[in-house]
Design a protein around this motif. Structure first.
Motif, PDB file in Angstrom:
ATOM      1  N   ASN A   7       0.844  -1.196   0.000  1.00 27.99           N
ATOM      2  CA  ASN A   7       0.000   0.000   0.000  1.00 27.99           C
ATOM      3  C   ASN A   7       0.875   1.240   0.000  1.00 27.99           C
ATOM      4  OD1 ASN A   7       0.945   0.327   2.606  1.00 27.99           O
ATOM      5  ND2 ASN A   7      -0.971  -0.327   3.583  1.00 27.99           N
ATOM      6  N   ILE A  60       0.434  -6.069   1.189  1.00 27.43           N
ATOM      7  CA  ILE A  60      -0.997  -6.361   1.245  1.00 27.43           C
ATOM      8  C   ILE A  60      -1.328  -7.457   0.227  1.00 27.43           C
ATOM      9  CG2 ILE A  60      -1.726  -4.079   2.047  1.00 27.43           C
ATOM     10  CD1 ILE A  60      -2.322  -3.305  -0.818  1.00 27.43           C
ATOM     11  N   ALA A  80      -6.425  -5.006  -2.778  1.00 28.13           N
ATOM     12  CA  ALA A  80      -6.654  -3.557  -2.691  1.00 28.13           C
ATOM     13  C   ALA A  80      -8.014  -3.242  -3.298  1.00 28.13           C
ATOM     14  CB  ALA A  80      -5.561  -2.788  -3.424  1.00 28.13           C
ATOM     15  N   THR A  81      -8.686  -2.260  -2.728  1.00 27.18           N
ATOM     16  CA  THR A  81     -10.010  -1.860  -3.217  1.00 27.18           C
ATOM     17  C   THR A  81      -9.872  -0.796  -4.305  1.00 27.18           C
ATOM     18  OG1 THR A  81     -10.178  -0.210  -1.466  1.00 27.18           O
ATOM     19  CG2 THR A  81     -11.111  -2.396  -1.022  1.00 27.18           C
ATOM     20  N   SER A 128      -7.567   2.652  -4.601  1.00 31.04           N
ATOM     21  CA  SER A 128      -6.476   2.608  -3.633  1.00 31.04           C
ATOM     22  C   SER A 128      -5.136   2.567  -4.365  1.00 31.04           C
ATOM     23  CB  SER A 128      -6.593   1.369  -2.738  1.00 31.04           C
ATOM     24  OG  SER A 128      -7.787   1.391  -1.995  1.00 31.04           O
ATOM     25  N   VAL A 169      -1.370   1.523  -5.007  1.00 31.98           N
ATOM     26  CA  VAL A 169      -0.540   0.377  -4.609  1.00 31.98           C
ATOM     27  C   VAL A 169       0.795   0.450  -5.334  1.00 31.98           C
ATOM     28  CG1 VAL A 169      -2.500  -1.133  -4.131  1.00 31.98           C
ATOM     29  CG2 VAL A 169      -1.498  -1.094  -6.424  1.00 31.98           C
TER      30      VAL A 169
END
Length: 269
Positions: A7, A13, A16-17, A20, A22
């Protein structure tokens, strides 16, 4: 293949939504800035997609701004998704007949080097951060390529500033501005394209150097230019409404009594 996903804080992570930011590492080759990444279920599907992409010519993004319409390329980064959505909504209210805002990238997190790279080479580039800032690499790159980075913590301040930028970026137009009207009372002399006439200023004013339109029975029949002016037999630079005057003019159209001269100046707006 991608091996690590982090992130914007640099923490690993697994997912991811939407919207978002990255960081992906482990590429076999570096993708171009702005390239889209498509996820597939297997290596076979990935290889087929790669072959299709290689065979498909890349079509450059063409700026759809007309010659008299400017485009403001913008990057927007915010602290949370809800704020980003609110800003996007406010941007829809910013309209200008000669300027269009084009959001190249938006998301949550700090302004990154990749964001700035998308703006390099653009005319009127803007990187905007709301409750977030640019990282060190982005700041250095922006300074090197004259890409302004603006940060805000109040939405209406952001939109007010952006509205001013739109106004500043708007292509200038030359416009004719009428300054008065003169009714021709008498024709004194004519020599080629030059005439000496007498008239009365009905509205506004007339002035030396102004170009004018010739109106005959409310129909435009030609144009000319005022070369000299006299008011009460004294040379003047301008004559105001309600006064009679003599003037020397140049025009390819022969001016007649009862014609109306409508002088104008060209202004840039």
């Amino acid at each position: 293949p991608v091996r690590i996903m982090e992130n914007f804080l640099g923490k690993p992570i697994d997912s991811a939504t939407a919207s978002s930011p990255v960081r992906l590492t482990g590429w076999s080759s570096i993708p171009k800035v702005g390239a889209k990444v498509t996820l597939v279920a297997s290596k076979k599907e990935a290889e087929e997609a790669a072959r299709t992409a290689a065979a498909t010519p890349i079509v450059p993004i063409i700026d759809d701004g007309a010659a008299d319409r400017a485009v403001l390329p913008v990057i927007i980064k915010t602290d949370v998704l809800g704020t980003l959505e609110a800003i996007e909504h406010e941007l829809t209210k910013l309209t200008h007949e000669r300027v269009r805002i084009k959001v190249l990238q938006k998301g949550v997190g700090s302004i990154t080097e990749g964001d700035i790279k998308m703006l390099i080479g653009s005319k009127h580039p803007i990187a905007i951060g709301f409750h977030t800032k640019a990282d060190a690499m982005a700041t250095d790159l922006a300074r090197e390529h004259d890409v302004p980075i603006k940060t805000f913590d109040i939405i209406y301040k952001l939109t007010e500033w952006l509205a001013e930028e739109m106004q500043n970026a708007a292509p200038k137009r030359e416009m004719e501005e009428k300054i008065g009207e003169l009714k021709v009372i008498r024709i004194f002399s004519q020599q080629k394209d030059k005439q000496v006439i007498g008239g009365r200023v009905e509205t506004g004013k007339i002035q030396i150097g102004a170009k004018f339109k010739i109106l005959r029975r409310d129909t435009e029949v030609g144009e000319g230019e005022i070369l000299e002016l006299q008011s009460q037999k004294i040379a003047a630079s301008e004559v105001l409404e309600g006064n009679e005057c003599g003037l020397s003019v140049e025009s390819k159209i022969t001016i007649a009594e009862r014609d109306v001269l409508a002088p104008f100046i060209v202004v840039t707006k």
